[in-house]
Design a protein around this motif. Structure first.
Motif, PDB file in Angstrom:
ATOM      1  N   LEU A 137       0.990  -0.233  15.887  1.00 39.03           N
ATOM      2  CA  LEU A 137       0.884  -0.259  14.426  1.00 39.03           C
ATOM      3  C   LEU A 137       0.539  -1.653  13.909  1.00 39.03           C
ATOM      4  O   LEU A 137      -0.027  -1.790  12.821  1.00 39.03           O
ATOM      5  CB  LEU A 137       2.187   0.226  13.792  1.00 39.03           C
ATOM      6  N   ALA A 138       0.855  -2.686  14.685  1.00 38.62           N
ATOM      7  CA  ALA A 138       0.456  -4.039  14.283  1.00 38.62           C
ATOM      8  C   ALA A 138      -1.064  -4.148  14.210  1.00 38.62           C
ATOM      9  O   ALA A 138      -1.609  -4.849  13.339  1.00 38.62           O
ATOM     10  CB  ALA A 138       1.021  -5.066  15.263  1.00 38.62           C
ATOM     11  N   GLU A 139      -1.766  -3.463  15.102  1.00 38.56           N
ATOM     12  CA  GLU A 139      -3.234  -3.461  15.067  1.00 38.56           C
ATOM     13  C   GLU A 139      -3.739  -2.726  13.825  1.00 38.56           C
ATOM     14  O   GLU A 139      -4.736  -3.132  13.214  1.00 38.56           O
ATOM     15  CB  GLU A 139      -3.790  -2.817  16.340  1.00 38.56           C
ATOM     16  N   LEU A 140      -3.071  -1.647  13.450  1.00 37.91           N
ATOM     17  CA  LEU A 140      -3.461  -0.923  12.243  1.00 37.91           C
ATOM     18  C   LEU A 140      -3.264  -1.786  11.001  1.00 37.91           C
ATOM     19  O   LEU A 140      -4.109  -1.808  10.099  1.00 37.91           O
ATOM     20  CB  LEU A 140      -2.639   0.366  12.132  1.00 37.91           C
ATOM     21  N   VAL A 141      -2.157  -2.518  10.955  1.00 37.19           N
ATOM     22  CA  VAL A 141      -1.890  -3.387   9.804  1.00 37.19           C
ATOM     23  C   VAL A 141      -2.957  -4.474   9.689  1.00 37.19           C
ATOM     24  O   VAL A 141      -3.464  -4.758   8.594  1.00 37.19           O
ATOM     25  CB  VAL A 141      -0.485  -4.007   9.912  1.00 37.19           C
ATOM     26  N   LYS A 142      -3.312  -5.086  10.817  1.00 42.80           N
ATOM     27  CA  LYS A 142      -4.335  -6.138  10.780  1.00 42.80           C
ATOM     28  C   LYS A 142      -5.686  -5.577  10.342  1.00 42.80           C
ATOM     29  O   LYS A 142      -6.431  -6.236   9.604  1.00 42.80           O
ATOM     30  CB  LYS A 142      -4.439  -6.796  12.161  1.00 42.80           C
ATOM     31  N   ALA A 143      -6.007  -4.366  10.798  1.00 42.49           N
ATOM     32  CA  ALA A 143      -7.278  -3.750  10.393  1.00 42.49           C
ATOM     33  C   ALA A 143      -7.271  -3.437   8.900  1.00 42.49           C
ATOM     34  O   ALA A 143      -8.260  -3.684   8.190  1.00 42.49           O
ATOM     35  CB  ALA A 143      -7.519  -2.480  11.202  1.00 42.49           C
ATOM     36  N   ALA A 144      -6.158  -2.912   8.377  1.00 47.58           N
ATOM     37  CA  ALA A 144      -6.071  -2.576   6.955  1.00 47.58           C
ATOM     38  C   ALA A 144      -6.179  -3.820   6.086  1.00 47.58           C
ATOM     39  O   ALA A 144      -6.725  -3.761   4.966  1.00 47.58           O
ATOM     40  CB  ALA A 144      -4.756  -1.852   6.679  1.00 47.58           C
ATOM     41  N   ASN A 145      -5.694  -4.941   6.581  1.00 43.54           N
ATOM     42  CA  ASN A 145      -5.725  -6.179   5.802  1.00 43.54           C
ATOM     43  C   ASN A 145      -7.148  -6.670   5.544  1.00 43.54           C
ATOM     44  O   ASN A 145      -7.369  -7.494   4.658  1.00 43.54           O
ATOM     45  CB  ASN A 145      -4.921  -7.256   6.535  1.00 43.54           C
ATOM     46  N   ARG A 146      -8.115  -6.169   6.287  1.00 42.08           N
ATOM     47  CA  ARG A 146      -9.505  -6.598   6.092  1.00 42.08           C
ATOM     48  C   ARG A 146     -10.167  -5.929   4.881  1.00 42.08           C
ATOM     49  O   ARG A 146     -11.312  -6.251   4.548  1.00 42.08           O
ATOM     50  CB  ARG A 146     -10.313  -6.324   7.367  1.00 42.08           C
ATOM     51  N   TYR A 147      -9.480  -5.001   4.236  1.00 37.92           N
ATOM     52  CA  TYR A 147     -10.039  -4.284   3.096  1.00 37.92           C
ATOM     53  C   TYR A 147      -9.363  -4.767   1.811  1.00 37.92           C
ATOM     54  O   TYR A 147      -8.144  -4.619   1.644  1.00 37.92           O
ATOM     55  CB  TYR A 147      -9.828  -2.776   3.244  1.00 37.92           C
ATOM     56  N   GLN A 148     -10.153  -5.290   0.908  1.00 29.98           N
ATOM     57  CA  GLN A 148      -9.613  -5.821  -0.344  1.00 29.98           C
ATOM     58  C   GLN A 148      -8.888  -4.754  -1.154  1.00 29.98           C
ATOM     59  O   GLN A 148      -7.811  -4.996  -1.714  1.00 29.98           O
ATOM     60  CB  GLN A 148     -10.746  -6.427  -1.178  1.00 29.98           C
ATOM     61  N   LEU A 149      -9.462  -3.551  -1.219  1.00 37.41           N
ATOM     62  CA  LEU A 149      -8.840  -2.491  -2.003  1.00 37.41           C
ATOM     63  C   LEU A 149      -7.495  -2.075  -1.417  1.00 37.41           C
ATOM     64  O   LEU A 149      -6.553  -1.789  -2.160  1.00 37.41           O
ATOM     65  CB  LEU A 149      -9.776  -1.274  -2.087  1.00 37.41           C
ATOM     66  N   ILE A 150      -7.388  -2.052  -0.104  1.00 41.62           N
ATOM     67  CA  ILE A 150      -6.111  -1.688   0.522  1.00 41.62           C
ATOM     68  C   ILE A 150      -5.068  -2.751   0.216  1.00 41.62           C
ATOM     69  O   ILE A 150      -3.907  -2.436  -0.090  1.00 41.62           O
ATOM     70  CB  ILE A 150      -6.281  -1.477   2.036  1.00 41.62           C
ATOM     71  N   ARG A 151      -5.459  -4.008   0.303  1.00 42.65           N
ATOM     72  CA  ARG A 151      -4.520  -5.089  -0.011  1.00 42.65           C
ATOM     73  C   ARG A 151      -4.027  -4.975  -1.457  1.00 42.65           C
ATOM     74  O   ARG A 151      -2.830  -5.040  -1.728  1.00 42.65           O
ATOM     75  CB  ARG A 151      -5.174  -6.459   0.223  1.00 42.65           C
ATOM     76  N   ASN A 152      -4.975  -4.817  -2.380  1.00 44.12           N
ATOM     77  CA  ASN A 152      -4.605  -4.781  -3.798  1.00 44.12           C
ATOM     78  C   ASN A 152      -3.746  -3.566  -4.130  1.00 44.12           C
ATOM     79  O   ASN A 152      -2.703  -3.683  -4.797  1.00 44.12           O
ATOM     80  CB  ASN A 152      -5.861  -4.781  -4.667  1.00 44.12           C
ATOM     81  N   ASP A 153      -4.173  -2.394  -3.681  1.00 44.89           N
ATOM     82  CA  ASP A 153      -3.490  -1.158  -4.072  1.00 44.89           C
ATOM     83  C   ASP A 153      -2.108  -1.039  -3.426  1.00 44.89           C
ATOM     84  O   ASP A 153      -1.160  -0.567  -4.068  1.00 44.89           O
ATOM     85  CB  ASP A 153      -4.337   0.057  -3.691  1.00 44.89           C
ATOM     86  N   SER A 154      -1.979  -1.472  -2.195  1.00 48.87           N
ATOM     87  CA  SER A 154      -0.685  -1.313  -1.528  1.00 48.87           C
ATOM     88  C   SER A 154       0.367  -2.253  -2.102  1.00 48.87           C
ATOM     89  O   SER A 154       1.564  -1.991  -1.987  1.00 48.87           O
ATOM     90  CB  SER A 154      -0.825  -1.540  -0.019  1.00 48.87           C
ATOM     91  N   LEU A 155      -0.074  -3.346  -2.745  1.00 45.94           N
ATOM     92  CA  LEU A 155       0.867  -4.333  -3.277  1.00 45.94           C
ATOM     93  C   LEU A 155       1.098  -4.209  -4.777  1.00 45.94           C
ATOM     94  O   LEU A 155       1.970  -4.891  -5.321  1.00 45.94           O
ATOM     95  CB  LEU A 155       0.373  -5.744  -2.966  1.00 45.94           C
ATOM     96  N   ASP A 156       0.330  -3.343  -5.440  1.00 47.63           N
ATOM     97  CA  ASP A 156       0.524  -3.181  -6.886  1.00 47.63           C
ATOM     98  C   ASP A 156       1.917  -2.594  -7.151  1.00 47.63           C
ATOM     99  O   ASP A 156       2.400  -1.748  -6.399  1.00 47.63           O
ATOM    100  CB  ASP A 156      -0.549  -2.257  -7.456  1.00 47.63           C
ATOM    101  N   LYS A 157       2.575  -3.070  -8.200  1.00 42.79           N
ATOM    102  CA  LYS A 157       3.961  -2.648  -8.450  1.00 42.79           C
ATOM    103  C   LYS A 157       4.051  -1.363  -9.270  1.00 42.79           C
ATOM    104  O   LYS A 157       4.970  -0.572  -9.100  1.00 42.79           O
ATOM    105  CB  LYS A 157       4.729  -3.776  -9.145  1.00 42.79           C
ATOM    106  N   GLN A 158       3.076  -1.137 -10.163  1.00 43.52           N
ATOM    107  CA  GLN A 158       3.072   0.090 -10.954  1.00 43.52           C
ATOM    108  C   GLN A 158       1.691   0.306 -11.552  1.00 43.52           C
ATOM    109  O   GLN A 158       0.906  -0.634 -11.682  1.00 43.52           O
ATOM    110  CB  GLN A 158       4.127   0.046 -12.062  1.00 43.52           C
ATOM    111  N   LYS A 159       1.422   1.561 -11.894  1.00 39.89           N
ATOM    112  CA  LYS A 159       0.112   1.863 -12.485  1.00 39.89           C
ATOM    113  C   LYS A 159       0.208   3.172 -13.260  1.00 39.89           C
ATOM    114  O   LYS A 159       0.871   4.123 -12.825  1.00 39.89           O
ATOM    115  CB  LYS A 159      -0.961   1.978 -11.392  1.00 39.89           C
ATOM    116  N   ILE A 160      -0.476   3.206 -14.388  1.00 39.52           N
ATOM    117  CA  ILE A 160      -0.584   4.430 -15.192  1.00 39.52           C
ATOM    118  C   ILE A 160      -1.919   5.095 -14.848  1.00 39.52           C
ATOM    119  O   ILE A 160      -2.975   4.460 -14.927  1.00 39.52           O
ATOM    120  CB  ILE A 160      -0.490   4.118 -16.694  1.00 39.52           C
ATOM    121  N   ILE A 161      -1.836   6.369 -14.466  1.00 34.55           N
ATOM    122  CA  ILE A 161      -3.012   7.103 -13.995  1.00 34.55           C
ATOM    123  C   ILE A 161      -3.410   8.161 -15.022  1.00 34.55           C
ATOM    124  O   ILE A 161      -2.567   8.929 -15.514  1.00 34.55           O
ATOM    125  CB  ILE A 161      -2.716   7.795 -12.641  1.00 34.55           C
ATOM    126  N   ASN A 162      -4.690   8.211 -15.334  1.00 32.48           N
ATOM    127  CA  ASN A 162      -5.242   9.261 -16.188  1.00 32.48           C
ATOM    128  C   ASN A 162      -5.571  10.464 -15.299  1.00 32.48           C
ATOM    129  O   ASN A 162      -6.414  10.373 -14.405  1.00 32.48           O
ATOM    130  CB  ASN A 162      -6.493   8.738 -16.892  1.00 32.48           C
TER     131      ASN A 162
END
Length: 361
Positions: A258-283
């Motif tokens: 799973l450490a390899e999966l985490v490192k691979a996911a970190n290469r995507y800006q959208l994954i970094r931003n979305d996984s760390l966002d604290k809250q969001k209102i969705i339409n």
């Protein structure tokens, strides 16, 4: 008359004798004084040559001192060379210094504290040096639950020219018929693809992940095949995926892989931003829904991370993966599987973060 003359002669004779005695005594004093003066002159005469020769003696002592200093310098140089040679020899004999990072007992990393880790499987990797810092059952295969969604996001984002603003509707095909979990996304809810990805990562929304896997060239079977192919490409030999949500207990991996999966996911800006966002209102088309981050470490700012994901099903227990930034700059991957509670998983993350912040530069 004769007696008078005799008396006068006697007096005169005594005075003459006294005068002679005084003269003799004076002569002796003059002779003694003259002799003393003579001896003083002789002493001065003898001292003069000695005074004249005196400057020559310091020159002899100077040459001797110079010779001594030179000899001392040679000796010191020889001794210095010997010390240097010994130091070099000793240095060659010493083992190389271990420069690899490690968790330190003075930072709380002790046998006792390790027993307080709740997760059954743990792997902590210093990404900078590729050094494992802590392992527990790191190669044991176990269900990973919603940690799966990191791979779901990777495969979905790898589609070419994906229109993220296009809307995607939830259908009955997206309902959970395995665990029958609940979701606030009702059938007919319409979200942008960007919002689907956002709440799948931030809040682990299962119907969003299911809709994403359906919205793929070749449909859901092609999507699952792509997930498994990506796992093999990352060297995750013991990792398998059966669905995109993680609700299947057959979605398995190991803490190390799973450490390899985490490192691979970190290469995507959208994954970094979305996984760390604290809250969001969705339409959702017919109203709005507010979502919060499912990871309380992130929601309450207890750690500094670049990527995170949590997951839970009964078969897996509570799981969490993180890519932490120690001192805001040094990346360390932490994967934890199988805690008996959400609090246990969170406390494990806090404890490990403290070890890292104290032990690493």
């Amino acid at each position: 008359m004769c007696s008078v003359l005799l008396l006068m002669l006697t007096v005169i004779s005594g005075k003459v004798s006294e005068a002679q005695a005084a003269g003799s005594s004076a002569g002796k004093h003059r002779q003694a004084a003259s002799g003393a003066k003579g001896r003083k002159r002789v002493v001065r005469k003898k001292a003069a040559p000695a005074t004249a020769r005196a400057p020559a003696r310091p020159r002899r002592r100077g040459r001797a001192a110079a010779a001594g200093v030179a000899a001392g310098a040679v000796t010191a140089a020889t001794a210095g060379a010997a010390v240097a040679a010994n130091a070099s020899s000793n240095a060659a004999a010493l083992p190389p210094v271990n420069t690899k990072p490690e968790l330190l007992p003075r930072c709380g990393f002790t046998a006792a504290s390790k027993q307080h880790i709740f997760s059954r499987g743990v792997y902590v990797l210093d990404e900078q040096t590729n050094t494992p810092l802590f392992e527990r059952n790191a190669d044991t295969v176990a269900p990973i639950a919603s940690v799966t969604k990191l791979m779901t996001a990777i495969v979905w984002l790898d589609q070419k020219s994906l229109p993220m603003s296009n809307r995607l509707e939830v259908t009955e095909d997206d309902l959970d018929t395995l665990k029958f979990t609940h979701s606030r996304l009702n059938v007919g809810a319409s979200l942008s693809r960007a919002d689907m990805l956002h709440i799948a990562l931030m809040s682990s929304e299962n119907r969003a992940a299911a809709a994403m896997s359906r919205d793929y060239p070749g449909g859901r079977p092609a999507f699952i095949a792509a997930m498994n192919a990506q796992a093999q490409a990352l060297g995750m030999k013991q990792t398998r995926f059966e669905n995109a949500t993680g609700l299947s207990p057959d979605n398995v991996s190991t803490p190390r892989e799973l450490a390899e999966l985490v490192k691979a996911a970190n290469r995507y800006q959208l994954i970094r931003n979305d996984s760390l966002d604290k809250q969001k209102i969705i339409n959702i088309g017919r109203g709005q829904l507010q979502y919060i981050n499912s990871n309380r470490l992130i929601r309450y700012g207890q750690v500094n991370a670049t990527v995170q994901k949590t997951g839970f099903i009964n078969e897996s227990g509570h799981n969490m993966v993180l890519r932490l930034l120690v001192h805001d700059r040094r990346p360390v991957v932490v994967t934890m599987l199988g805690s008996g509670s959400a609090d246990g998983s969170r406390l494990d993350g806090v404890r490990i973060a403290k070890w890292l912040n104290c032990s690493l530069n």
